[in-house]
Enzyme design. Sequence first.
Site, PDB file in Angstrom:
ATOM      1  N   GLU A 169       0.916  -1.127  -0.070  1.00  0.00           N
ATOM      2  CA  GLU A 169      -0.072   0.071   0.151  1.00  0.00           C
ATOM      3  C   GLU A 169       0.896   1.191  -0.047  1.00  0.00           C
ATOM      4  O   GLU A 169       1.739   1.302   0.795  1.00  0.00           O
ATOM      5  CB  GLU A 169      -0.889  -0.034   1.219  1.00  0.00           C
ATOM      6  CG  GLU A 169      -2.063  -1.173   1.386  1.00  0.00           C
ATOM      7  CD  GLU A 169      -2.791  -0.903   0.058  1.00  0.00           C
ATOM      8  OE1 GLU A 169      -2.984   0.040  -0.587  1.00  0.00           O
ATOM      9  OE2 GLU A 169      -3.629  -1.976  -0.328  1.00  0.00           O
TER      10      GLU A 169
ATOM     11  N   GLU B 271      -6.291  -4.443   1.568  1.00  0.00           N
ATOM     12  CA  GLU B 271      -6.421  -4.790   3.087  1.00  0.00           C
ATOM     13  C   GLU B 271      -7.736  -4.568   3.456  1.00  0.00           C
ATOM     14  O   GLU B 271      -8.635  -4.062   2.743  1.00  0.00           O
ATOM     15  CB  GLU B 271      -5.524  -3.778   3.584  1.00  0.00           C
ATOM     16  CG  GLU B 271      -4.009  -3.953   3.158  1.00  0.00           C
ATOM     17  CD  GLU B 271      -2.985  -3.336   4.190  1.00  0.00           C
ATOM     18  OE1 GLU B 271      -2.646  -3.898   5.238  1.00  0.00           O
ATOM     19  OE2 GLU B 271      -2.727  -2.189   3.851  1.00  0.00           O
TER      20      GLU B 271
HETATM   21  P1  NAD Z   1       8.962   4.791   3.867  1.00  0.00           P
HETATM   22  O1  NAD Z   1       8.712   3.847   2.969  1.00  0.00           O
HETATM   23  O2  NAD Z   1      10.041   5.630   3.981  1.00  0.00           O
HETATM   24  O3  NAD Z   1       8.696   3.851   5.282  1.00  0.00           O
HETATM   25  C1  NAD Z   1       7.927   2.852   5.509  1.00  0.00           C
HETATM   26  C2  NAD Z   1       8.372   1.669   6.395  1.00  0.00           C
HETATM   27  O4  NAD Z   1       9.349   1.065   5.515  1.00  0.00           O
HETATM   28  C3  NAD Z   1       9.109   2.119   7.530  1.00  0.00           C
HETATM   29  O5  NAD Z   1       8.913   1.250   8.678  1.00  0.00           O
HETATM   30  C4  NAD Z   1      10.601   2.081   6.967  1.00  0.00           C
HETATM   31  O6  NAD Z   1      11.494   2.048   8.083  1.00  0.00           O
HETATM   32  C5  NAD Z   1      10.637   0.772   6.259  1.00  0.00           C
HETATM   33  N1  NAD Z   1      11.658   0.651   5.228  1.00  0.00           N
HETATM   34  C6  NAD Z   1      12.474   1.636   4.556  1.00  0.00           C
HETATM   35  N2  NAD Z   1      13.251   0.978   3.844  1.00  0.00           N
HETATM   36  C7  NAD Z   1      13.083  -0.011   3.780  1.00  0.00           C
HETATM   37  C8  NAD Z   1      13.854  -1.229   3.060  1.00  0.00           C
HETATM   38  N3  NAD Z   1      14.558  -0.912   2.464  1.00  0.00           N
HETATM   39  N4  NAD Z   1      13.078  -2.424   3.233  1.00  0.00           N
HETATM   40  C9  NAD Z   1      12.238  -2.786   4.119  1.00  0.00           C
HETATM   41  N5  NAD Z   1      11.645  -1.772   5.031  1.00  0.00           N
HETATM   42  C10 NAD Z   1      12.010  -0.454   4.779  1.00  0.00           C
HETATM   43  O7  NAD Z   1       7.292   5.660   3.991  1.00  0.00           O
HETATM   44  P2  NAD Z   1       6.939   6.604   5.020  1.00  0.00           P
HETATM   45  O8  NAD Z   1       7.705   7.806   5.015  1.00  0.00           O
HETATM   46  O9  NAD Z   1       7.239   5.810   6.428  1.00  0.00           O
HETATM   47  O10 NAD Z   1       5.359   6.755   4.881  1.00  0.00           O
HETATM   48  C11 NAD Z   1       4.977   7.819   4.072  1.00  0.00           C
HETATM   49  C12 NAD Z   1       4.407   7.259   2.675  1.00  0.00           C
HETATM   50  O11 NAD Z   1       3.601   5.977   2.908  1.00  0.00           O
HETATM   51  C13 NAD Z   1       3.644   8.072   1.773  1.00  0.00           C
HETATM   52  O12 NAD Z   1       4.193   7.820   0.489  1.00  0.00           O
HETATM   53  C14 NAD Z   1       2.190   7.604   2.068  1.00  0.00           C
HETATM   54  O13 NAD Z   1       1.540   7.743   0.916  1.00  0.00           O
HETATM   55  C15 NAD Z   1       2.419   6.154   2.332  1.00  0.00           C
HETATM   56  N6  NAD Z   1       1.045   5.358   2.930  1.00  0.00           N
HETATM   57  C16 NAD Z   1       0.474   4.834   2.157  1.00  0.00           C
HETATM   58  C17 NAD Z   1      -0.528   4.246   2.657  1.00  0.00           C
HETATM   59  C18 NAD Z   1      -1.442   3.230   1.933  1.00  0.00           C
HETATM   60  O14 NAD Z   1      -2.355   2.639   2.766  1.00  0.00           O
HETATM   61  N7  NAD Z   1      -1.653   3.423   0.708  1.00  0.00           N
HETATM   62  C19 NAD Z   1      -0.974   4.297   4.052  1.00  0.00           C
HETATM   63  C20 NAD Z   1      -0.035   5.280   4.817  1.00  0.00           C
HETATM   64  C21 NAD Z   1       1.064   5.866   4.287  1.00  0.00           C
END
Ligand code: NAD
Length: 482
Positions: free
Chosen positions: A249, A463
Site C-alpha cells: 500500500e 487490506e
Molecule cells: P517509507 O517507505 O519511508 O517507510 C515505510 C516503512 O518501510 C518504515 O517502517 C521504514 O523503516 C521501512 N523501510 C524503509 N526502507 C526499507 C527497506 N529497504 N526495506 C524494508 N523496509 C524499509 O514511508 P514513510 O515515509 O514511513 O510513509 C509515508 C509514505 O507511506 C507515503 O508515500 C504514503 O502515501 C504512504 N502511505 C500509504 C498508505 C496506504 O495505505 N496506501 C497509508 C499510509 C502511508
Amino acid sequence: MDTHLNLIDGEWRPSGAAATFPDVNPADTRDVVGLLQDSGPADVEAAVQAAAKALPAWSQTPAPVRGRHLLKAAQEVEKRTAELADLLAREEGKTIGEAKGEVTRAVRILEYFAGEGSRLSGDVIPSERERIFMFTVRQPVGVVALVTPWNFPIAIPCWKLAPALVCGNTVVLKPASQAPLTALKLVEILQATGLPKGVLNLVTGSGAKVGAPLVAHPKVRAISFTGSDVTGRGIAETAAKRLAKVQLEMGGKNPTLVLKDADLDNAVECTLNSAFYSTGQRCTATSRAIVEKAVLGEFLDRLVAKTKAMKIGDPRDPQTQMGPAIDAGQLETTLRYLEQGKQDGAKLVYGGERLQDGAYAHGHFVRPAIMTGVEPASKLAQEEVFGPLLAVMQADDFDHAVKVANEVRFGLSASICTKDLTRALEYVNKAEAGLIMVNLPSAGIEYQIPFGGLKDSSAGPREQGPAAVQFYTETKTVYVKY
Ligand code: NAD
C-alpha cells in the site's frame, strides 16, 4: 525517560548492539517520548526464527480461539483510549481528536477480526463426477513480515496484525522509527492476552538495518508493507526472487473534483478536511482540487477563508485543527514543492510560511498552503507531497476534470462533489482509483470494507474487511471420493 525493548520469542529484549534511537515529539523536539532499540540483522534473525518455531502450534490453534486474543486486546485498547491517543498525538503530531479516532478504529479492527476467527470458511464446489465431494479450506501462509509507516501508528499495525494473527500466521512487526511507541504499546497489549511465545515479535530500528533483512529472510513467506512506492518496489523485487507473497500500500496523488452544481459549502469542507487534517500526511489526502471554472472563484474564496481560520499548534490542545509535520525532512519536502510550483508558474494564494516563533519555536510547523494555476503536467500536480499543500486546478467541464484527475501515475482515492447522480456514477466508472468518495472527503475510511488503490498506489490483495483474509491465507483444495 523510558527505554523500550524488542519483543522476541515472548521476551522483551534489548537489541544485540545495545544501541537505541530517540522517538521525538514533532511539535516540540525537546521532548523525547522514549528510547527504542536500534536493532540490526541479528535481532531480525532471532525474531524470524522465533516466529518459525511458534508457527506449527499457532497454526493448529482453532481460529475462534485465536480470535479471542484479539477480542481481549480490543477491550484493553478501548479501556486505555485516552492514554494511547495522547501518546499517538505526542509522537506523531496529529490532533488529539484525530488520535482518539484512530485508537477507536484500532478497537473496531480488533473486534472485527476477532469475529473473523469464526468465519474463516472455504467453499463447497459441485463436482462433474458422481460421489466426489470437493471443498476448499483456508490455511495460514506462515511467517509474515509487517512493515508499517509513521502516519497511522496504531491503525496500520493493527489492520495488518489482526488478520495475520487470526488467520494463524506468526508475525514479525517492524514499525516506522518516527512513531514506533504506539505500535509497541499495541504489541504489549496483544502479548498480554496470553499469546504463546514467538507468535508475535516486534523489532524496532531503521529500514536499512531491520526492514531490509526482514523482507529478505528466506523463512518469511509473506510481506505486508505500507509506505512510499520507492521502498515498496524494492520490497517487491526482493520478494519476487523467492516467490514470497507481497501486499503493498503506497502513495497517492488524490483529487477532489468540484462540479458546478456541487453544494459548495460541503465541497469546501471535504477539501479542507482531506487536504489539511493530519497535516496532509494521509495516503488518501487530497492534494489536487479540480474545480469547474464556473464555481472556481467562489470555491477558492470560501476555501481560503476557512483555511485562514484553522488553528495550528500543539496537537494535544483540543482546540488545534492542524499539528506539525512529522520531521524536518517532511517539512522541507513541502516547502520544496511549494518553490517548485512557483517556478512552474503556479501562484501561492494562501499560506506556506514556516512557523517558527513562540509556541512554534521547537516544532516542525508550516501554515497550510493553497496554490492556483497549477499545470497538470507539472511536478506539483504529479508527485506526492505528503504535506499540507493543495494544488487547485481549473477544469472546463466534467470530462476535462476526469481527464486531469486520471493523468497521474497514482490511483489511491478520489472524491467528487456534485448533486448530479449521473455524473457521480459516471465518475465511479471512469475514476482510476481504488476508493471513490461521493460528496465526502477523499480521506476517511472504514475497517469493514476493502481498502487499496490502483496503478502505482497498491499491489497485491486488498487490506481490511473480508478481503484481508485473501492475503493472510492460502487456499487448499480437497477432493474426496466416497
Ligand atoms: P517509507 O517507505 O519511508 O517507510 C515505510 C516503512 O518501510 C518504515 O517502517 C521504514 O523503516 C521501512 N523501510 C524503509 N526502507 C526499507 C527497506 N529497504 N526495506 C524494508 N523496509 C524499509 O514511508 P514513510 O515515509 O514511513 O510513509 C509515508 C509514505 O507511506 C507515503 O508515500 C504514503 O502515501 C504512504 N502511505 C500509504 C498508505 C496506504 O495505505 N496506501 C497509508 C499510509 C502511508
